[in-house]
Design a protein around this motif. Structure first.
Motif, PDB file in Angstrom:
ATOM      1  N   LYS A 155       0.852  -1.187   0.000  1.00 38.75           N
ATOM      2  CA  LYS A 155       0.000   0.000   0.000  1.00 38.75           C
ATOM      3  C   LYS A 155       0.891   1.240   0.000  1.00 38.75           C
ATOM      4  CE  LYS A 155      -3.632  -2.364   2.640  1.00 38.75           C
ATOM      5  NZ  LYS A 155      -4.402  -2.397   3.901  1.00 38.75           N
ATOM      6  N   GLY A 156       0.319   2.357  -0.392  1.00 39.36           N
ATOM      7  CA  GLY A 156       1.057   3.607  -0.335  1.00 39.36           C
ATOM      8  C   GLY A 156       1.622   4.031  -1.675  1.00 39.36           C
ATOM      9  N   PRO A 157       2.364   5.131  -1.691  1.00 39.55           N
ATOM     10  CA  PRO A 157       2.819   5.744  -2.949  1.00 39.55           C
ATOM     11  C   PRO A 157       3.815   4.908  -3.749  1.00 39.55           C
ATOM     12  CG  PRO A 157       3.814   6.832  -1.057  1.00 39.55           C
ATOM     13  CD  PRO A 157       2.773   5.916  -0.514  1.00 39.55           C
ATOM     14  N   TYR A 158       4.456   3.918  -3.113  1.00 40.58           N
ATOM     15  CA  TYR A 158       5.466   3.134  -3.810  1.00 40.58           C
ATOM     16  C   TYR A 158       4.949   1.745  -4.208  1.00 40.58           C
ATOM     17  CZ  TYR A 158       8.136   6.668  -1.287  1.00 40.58           C
ATOM     18  OH  TYR A 158       8.591   7.851  -0.772  1.00 40.58           O
ATOM     19  N   SER A 159       3.679   1.499  -4.018  1.00 38.76           N
ATOM     20  CA  SER A 159       3.180   0.135  -4.105  1.00 38.76           C
ATOM     21  C   SER A 159       3.098  -0.420  -5.525  1.00 38.76           C
ATOM     22  CB  SER A 159       1.797   0.045  -3.443  1.00 38.76           C
ATOM     23  OG  SER A 159       0.898   0.929  -4.075  1.00 38.76           O
ATOM     24  N   ALA A 160       3.087   0.455  -6.534  1.00 32.40           N
ATOM     25  CA  ALA A 160       2.886  -0.016  -7.903  1.00 32.40           C
ATOM     26  C   ALA A 160       4.071  -0.818  -8.427  1.00 32.40           C
ATOM     27  CB  ALA A 160       2.612   1.164  -8.825  1.00 32.40           C
ATOM     28  N   ASN A 161       5.252  -0.531  -7.913  1.00 30.58           N
ATOM     29  CA  ASN A 161       6.466  -1.179  -8.414  1.00 30.58           C
ATOM     30  C   ASN A 161       7.227  -1.796  -7.257  1.00 30.58           C
ATOM     31  OD1 ASN A 161       9.525  -1.119  -9.019  1.00 30.58           O
ATOM     32  ND2 ASN A 161       8.610  -0.917 -11.063  1.00 30.58           N
ATOM     33  N   TRP A 162       7.446  -3.116  -7.322  1.00 28.12           N
ATOM     34  CA  TRP A 162       8.078  -3.817  -6.200  1.00 28.12           C
ATOM     35  C   TRP A 162       9.461  -3.272  -5.895  1.00 28.12           C
ATOM     36  CZ3 TRP A 162      12.501  -6.882  -5.703  1.00 28.12           C
ATOM     37  CH2 TRP A 162      12.610  -7.603  -4.508  1.00 28.12           C
ATOM     38  N   TYR A 163      10.259  -2.957  -6.918  1.00 23.33           N
ATOM     39  CA  TYR A 163      11.620  -2.470  -6.701  1.00 23.33           C
ATOM     40  C   TYR A 163      11.626  -1.110  -6.015  1.00 23.33           C
ATOM     41  CZ  TYR A 163      12.881  -6.271  -9.826  1.00 23.33           C
ATOM     42  OH  TYR A 163      13.040  -7.517 -10.383  1.00 23.33           O
ATOM     43  N   ASP A 164      10.719  -0.230  -6.444  1.00 29.46           N
ATOM     44  CA  ASP A 164      10.595   1.072  -5.774  1.00 29.46           C
ATOM     45  C   ASP A 164      10.150   0.896  -4.335  1.00 29.46           C
ATOM     46  OD1 ASP A 164      11.314   2.309  -8.135  1.00 29.46           O
ATOM     47  OD2 ASP A 164       9.241   2.807  -8.714  1.00 29.46           O
TER      48      ASP A 164
END
Length: 480
Positions: free
Chosen positions: A82-91
């Motif tokens: 969840k949260g602003p970084y959730s779309a990309n696993w590496y991020d």
């Protein structure tokens, strides 16, 4: 499902994340009793103290998310990002690991925790030194991913070696102390090797195909455990989590989660346990879910067996809904927690209750309140808990049974709306002597009894009923 005494299947009750999310089933018919006399003695001592504290704490508390599991690339509810970084696993992984640079629990005060736990009647503690994410809450020399590294603002605090401070504070109060340690480590490149990005919780490469990598990981694990066994005073319990790190020979294909383990992940537990006990004679080793000589007691998670178990065991359970800190926690009532403790003890187990510190280094105030309430009950009724042995029929309806020497204890579980003891109760103890003295803990008054074929009928005077109102459990003491 029918269960034998030594074979129990524990289903996960909660959809919320668990310590390792692997304990849907366990087979305990392979339990191995320890042969080392010092280990046997410590195990006996541990079984007598009944009630302990577990704490999950790490950088993840800053986000108020599940401990470690949001890093795991599995399509499971407890791994949801969840949260602003959730779309990309590496991020997401980069942002998660960057929490090290902001983790600054300035209200950290382990003496307050130890005092609260002691007043509640707890007598041992297990502290999370490292969870699956690999962040170390101790001053390891094997990695800079630790609370004492200069990247962590708390590293300048004189109490930055958190594990040392926690174990010391609880040891000062007479507690048995233990170190939770995750065998898998999702930070080190020797477990999740970047050449092969991880697909799940397991090692990301085949250890047989890349033995040098696996040896580096095994040595890394060994060295960290040796640090904990040599630099932190007397340690009583080594509590190992992450049961998918295990030799292939121990994988039970009848257990659903074990069927998904793709490789043998043998870190040589004989070597680790031998080293640990050389430094800490009599150490209890709890290699969770890996049946055999290195699982000195078994650990059903968020579960209580439905009947007596003749092997050493411990229910590990959350005080609230989550193992890790969440801002708004839904704590179980003191009534529920006390009844859980009594239920567990009557079935020959210990209760390890988890409380999660927050990012500032404090517990929710409600957690302190719960422990105070438990402590009030323990002060009056503790003799029916500590040092006792289960007594047949163990659990029956609203009753739980224990014994200590000439004294037997019949614990009566209050119903939801039951504010007073009934005026008459029937103790289902057919072997009780008609001449037995019966009292209720909290009063020295002998009660009138009558022998029946099923046990004893006990009359509780109205005055006594009014003196002991609103108890989660009333305990009758029967002395022959």
């Amino acid at each position: 499902m029918k269960r034998t005494l030594l074979r129990v299947a524990f289903g996960l009750l909660l959809s919320l994340p668990t310590l390792a999310q692997q304990h849907s089933e366990q087979n305990h018919d392979k339990y191995v009793w320890p042969k080392d006399e010092q280990v046997k003695q410590k195990l006996n001592n541990w079984q007598d103290i009944k009630f302990g504290l577990l704490m999950h704490w790490g950088t993840y508390s800053q986000w108020g998310v599940v401990e470690s599991w949001s890093l795991c690339p599995e399509d499971e509810g407890w791994c949801e990002r969840k949260g602003p970084y959730s779309a990309n696993w590496y991020d997401y992984k980069k942002a998660y690991e960057n929490l090290q640079t902001t983790f600054n629990p300035t209200k950290f005060n382990p003496e307050r925790w130890a005092n609260a736990a002691k007043q509640a009647g707890m007598k041992y503690v297990i502290f999370t030194t490292k969870h699956h994410d690999g962040f170390c809450m101790f001053d390891t020399k094997q990695t800079d991913y630790k609370i004492t590294d200069k990247k962590s603002p708390f590293s300048s605090n004189p109490r930055s070696n958190v594990t040392k401070e926690v174990l010391g504070a609880f040891r000062q109060q007479g507690f048995m102390v233990g170190t939770y340690f995750s065998k898998p480590d999702w930070h080190t490149e020797h477990y999740w090797w970047p050449y092969f990005p991880p697909k799940d919780r397991n090692v990301s490469y085949d250890p047989k195909k890349y033995p040098e990598n696996w040896k580096k990981f095994s040595d890394f694990t060994y060295n960290q455990i040796e640090e904990l066994m040599t630099g932190y005073g007397k340690v009583d319990i080594l509590w190992l989590d992450g049961g998918w790190v295990r030799p292939a020979s121990t994988i039970d294909s009848t257990v659903s989660w074990q069927r998904t383990i793709p490789y043998s992940q043998d870190i040589n537990m004989a070597r680790i346990a031998g080293m640990a006990r050389q430094h800490q004679p009599g150490l209890l080793v709890v290699d969770r879910t890996v049946s055999g000589e290195f699982e000195n007691y078994v650990t059903p998670e968020q579960q209580i067996p439905d009947h007596y178990m003749p092997i050493p065991w411990e229910t590990c359970m959350t005080m609230g809904a989550s193992w890790s800190y969440i801002p708004k926690e839904n704590f179980k009532s003191a009534r529920k927690l006390i009844q859980t403790l009594v239920d567990v003890v009557a079935k020959n187990g210990n209760l390890l209750l988890n409380v999660a510190p927050g990012p500032d280094g404090e517990w929710h105030e409600e957690a302190y309140q719960r422990l105070q309430e438990i402590g009030k009950w323990i002060t009056v009724n503790g003799e029916s808990v500590y040092g006792t042995k289960p007594l047949a029929p163990y659990r029956q309806g609203q009753w739980a049974f224990t014994a200590n020497g000439p004294s037997s204890y019949a614990s009566y579980f209050a119903g939801e709306s039951e504010k007073q003891l009934p005026a008459t109760v029937s103790l289902p103890m057919p072997n009780a002597s008609p001449k037995a003295k019966v009292t209720v803990l909290g009063s020295s008054q002998s009660l009138k009894t009558a022998k029946t074929k099923d046990g004893l009928t006990v009359t509780v005077p109205e005055k006594l009923r009014q003196q002991l109102p609103n108890q989660p459990v009333w305990v009758f003491k029967i002395t022959s």
